[in-house]
Design a protein around this motif. Sequence first.
Motif, PDB file in Angstrom:
ATOM      1  N   SER A 108      -0.984  13.833 -16.888  1.00  0.00           N
ATOM      2  CA  SER A 108      -1.913  12.821 -17.376  1.00  0.00           C
ATOM      3  C   SER A 108      -1.925  12.768 -18.898  1.00  0.00           C
ATOM      4  O   SER A 108      -1.916  11.693 -19.505  1.00  0.00           O
ATOM      5  CB  SER A 108      -3.324  13.107 -16.841  1.00  0.00           C
ATOM      6  OG  SER A 108      -4.244  12.162 -17.324  1.00  0.00           O
ATOM      7  N   ARG A 109      -1.935  13.953 -19.530  1.00  0.00           N
ATOM      8  CA  ARG A 109      -1.910  13.999 -20.996  1.00  0.00           C
ATOM      9  C   ARG A 109      -0.609  13.425 -21.531  1.00  0.00           C
ATOM     10  O   ARG A 109      -0.590  12.734 -22.548  1.00  0.00           O
ATOM     11  CB  ARG A 109      -2.105  15.441 -21.472  1.00  0.00           C
ATOM     12  CG  ARG A 109      -3.520  15.969 -21.277  1.00  0.00           C
ATOM     13  CD  ARG A 109      -3.713  17.274 -22.038  1.00  0.00           C
ATOM     14  NE  ARG A 109      -2.844  18.340 -21.546  1.00  0.00           N
ATOM     15  CZ  ARG A 109      -3.171  19.179 -20.578  1.00  0.00           C
ATOM     16  NH1 ARG A 109      -4.355  19.077 -19.986  1.00  0.00           N
ATOM     17  NH2 ARG A 109      -2.336  20.139 -20.209  1.00  0.00           N
ATOM     18  N   SER A 110       0.490  13.715 -20.846  1.00  0.00           N
ATOM     19  CA  SER A 110       1.784  13.199 -21.274  1.00  0.00           C
ATOM     20  C   SER A 110       1.820  11.679 -21.192  1.00  0.00           C
ATOM     21  O   SER A 110       2.334  11.013 -22.088  1.00  0.00           O
ATOM     22  CB  SER A 110       2.894  13.810 -20.406  1.00  0.00           C
ATOM     23  OG  SER A 110       4.143  13.243 -20.715  1.00  0.00           O
TER      24      SER A 110
ATOM     25  N   PHE B 248      -0.768   9.621 -21.294  1.00  0.00           N
ATOM     26  CA  PHE B 248      -1.671   9.096 -22.318  1.00  0.00           C
ATOM     27  C   PHE B 248      -0.976   9.093 -23.674  1.00  0.00           C
ATOM     28  O   PHE B 248      -1.023   8.105 -24.413  1.00  0.00           O
ATOM     29  CB  PHE B 248      -2.941   9.951 -22.361  1.00  0.00           C
ATOM     30  CG  PHE B 248      -4.037   9.387 -23.216  1.00  0.00           C
ATOM     31  CD1 PHE B 248      -5.009   8.569 -22.668  1.00  0.00           C
ATOM     32  CD2 PHE B 248      -4.111   9.682 -24.565  1.00  0.00           C
ATOM     33  CE1 PHE B 248      -6.036   8.042 -23.444  1.00  0.00           C
ATOM     34  CE2 PHE B 248      -5.117   9.159 -25.363  1.00  0.00           C
ATOM     35  CZ  PHE B 248      -6.086   8.339 -24.796  1.00  0.00           C
ATOM     36  N   SER B 249      -0.299  10.187 -23.986  1.00  0.00           N
ATOM     37  CA  SER B 249       0.396  10.298 -25.262  1.00  0.00           C
ATOM     38  C   SER B 249       1.535   9.290 -25.360  1.00  0.00           C
ATOM     39  O   SER B 249       1.747   8.665 -26.404  1.00  0.00           O
ATOM     40  CB  SER B 249       0.928  11.725 -25.432  1.00  0.00           C
ATOM     41  OG  SER B 249       1.669  11.855 -26.627  1.00  0.00           O
TER      42      SER B 249
ATOM     43  N   ASP C 299      -8.532  10.114 -28.442  1.00  0.00           N
ATOM     44  CA  ASP C 299      -8.090  10.856 -27.269  1.00  0.00           C
ATOM     45  C   ASP C 299      -8.764  10.270 -26.038  1.00  0.00           C
ATOM     46  O   ASP C 299      -9.553   9.326 -26.126  1.00  0.00           O
ATOM     47  CB  ASP C 299      -8.399  12.350 -27.419  1.00  0.00           C
ATOM     48  CG  ASP C 299      -9.878  12.627 -27.667  1.00  0.00           C
ATOM     49  OD1 ASP C 299     -10.709  11.703 -27.488  1.00  0.00           O
ATOM     50  OD2 ASP C 299     -10.210  13.769 -28.056  1.00  0.00           O
ATOM     51  N   ALA C 300      -8.449  10.840 -24.871  1.00  0.00           N
ATOM     52  CA  ALA C 300      -8.958  10.292 -23.610  1.00  0.00           C
ATOM     53  C   ALA C 300     -10.490  10.302 -23.529  1.00  0.00           C
ATOM     54  O   ALA C 300     -11.090   9.304 -23.116  1.00  0.00           O
ATOM     55  CB  ALA C 300      -8.351  11.045 -22.427  1.00  0.00           C
TER      56      ALA C 300
ATOM     57  N   ASP D 299      -6.953   5.310 -19.511  1.00  0.00           N
ATOM     58  CA  ASP D 299      -5.759   6.108 -19.257  1.00  0.00           C
ATOM     59  C   ASP D 299      -4.696   5.897 -20.321  1.00  0.00           C
ATOM     60  O   ASP D 299      -3.564   6.359 -20.186  1.00  0.00           O
ATOM     61  CB  ASP D 299      -5.183   5.797 -17.870  1.00  0.00           C
ATOM     62  CG  ASP D 299      -4.893   4.310 -17.684  1.00  0.00           C
ATOM     63  OD1 ASP D 299      -5.293   3.502 -18.548  1.00  0.00           O
ATOM     64  OD2 ASP D 299      -4.264   3.958 -16.665  1.00  0.00           O
TER      65      ASP D 299
END
Length: 283
Positions: free
Chosen positions: A71-73, A75-76, A164-165, A216
């Motif tokens: 999920s972080r990947s 978003f980035s 950030d998210a 997201d």
Amino acid sequence: MAPGGVPGSSRPVVSFGEPEGYDEHARPRPLGRRGRSQAVAAGVCLVLGMGLITGAVTGSWLVGDSGAAESRSTFSAAGSLWHSIPVDQLFPPTVEGQGAGPGGADRTWTRIAVAPDTGCEGAFDPLLRKALAPVGCRRLLRATYTDATQSHVTTVGLLFTKADAPAMASLAGRFQRERLDRRSDLMPLPYAERDTPAARFGARQRASWTISVLTDAPVVVYAVSGWADGRTVDDPQPAEDAMASGATTAPAQAGLGHEAKGLADRIERALRKNVRSATEQPS
């Protein structure tokens, strides 16, 4: 039967002892007793069972961590698309809107202008700039489209933020709670370019709009529509209201709510498709 007794006058006495089995030398042994080897085997099974349970729990933790990392990947990756994806993928030259018009009519939008990617200085009215300030501005991309009849024009924008998210989720929650996406003093500005059908598409020509704060991806998607003939609008209406059944305002009757919402939705879909492509792992 005792000597001299009568058959059947007494019952035999039966005692139950431990059942017996036989060991490897055919010697009797009680079945209730376990040998040392059996106890060791039971202990080994217990250890193995605990290991399997621990492994399963650990595996579930690892899967959870993997999902969060993915999920972080994603978003980035979404946050970097503004400089890594060609403009024709973010804002296609032609956008098909099957069923996007009033009554489920199909729409086709043609791109007539693309703004240079910039910061946000002067790109929003003061109140909207203030509302978006918590997530910052990394880059702003905009394009303007016209419908097949060239009677309507719509600017669609992708604001890539620095947030950030959690910050994006916070802003999305605020927009929903306070209905900021429906306030006419928070309408986005259009992008007009000379020698195009949007040449006279200015602030006073804004008729309908939509704003979507994604959670997201660090992106705010918006669109604002109006007439191509330069007529001013005294009662602009949020796209959701202009699309409502029975709406009688001029933007609603002209289908300008459908123009803004339909185009914004499809540009957002294109963005998500590009995010998926950017994060796919080679097989």
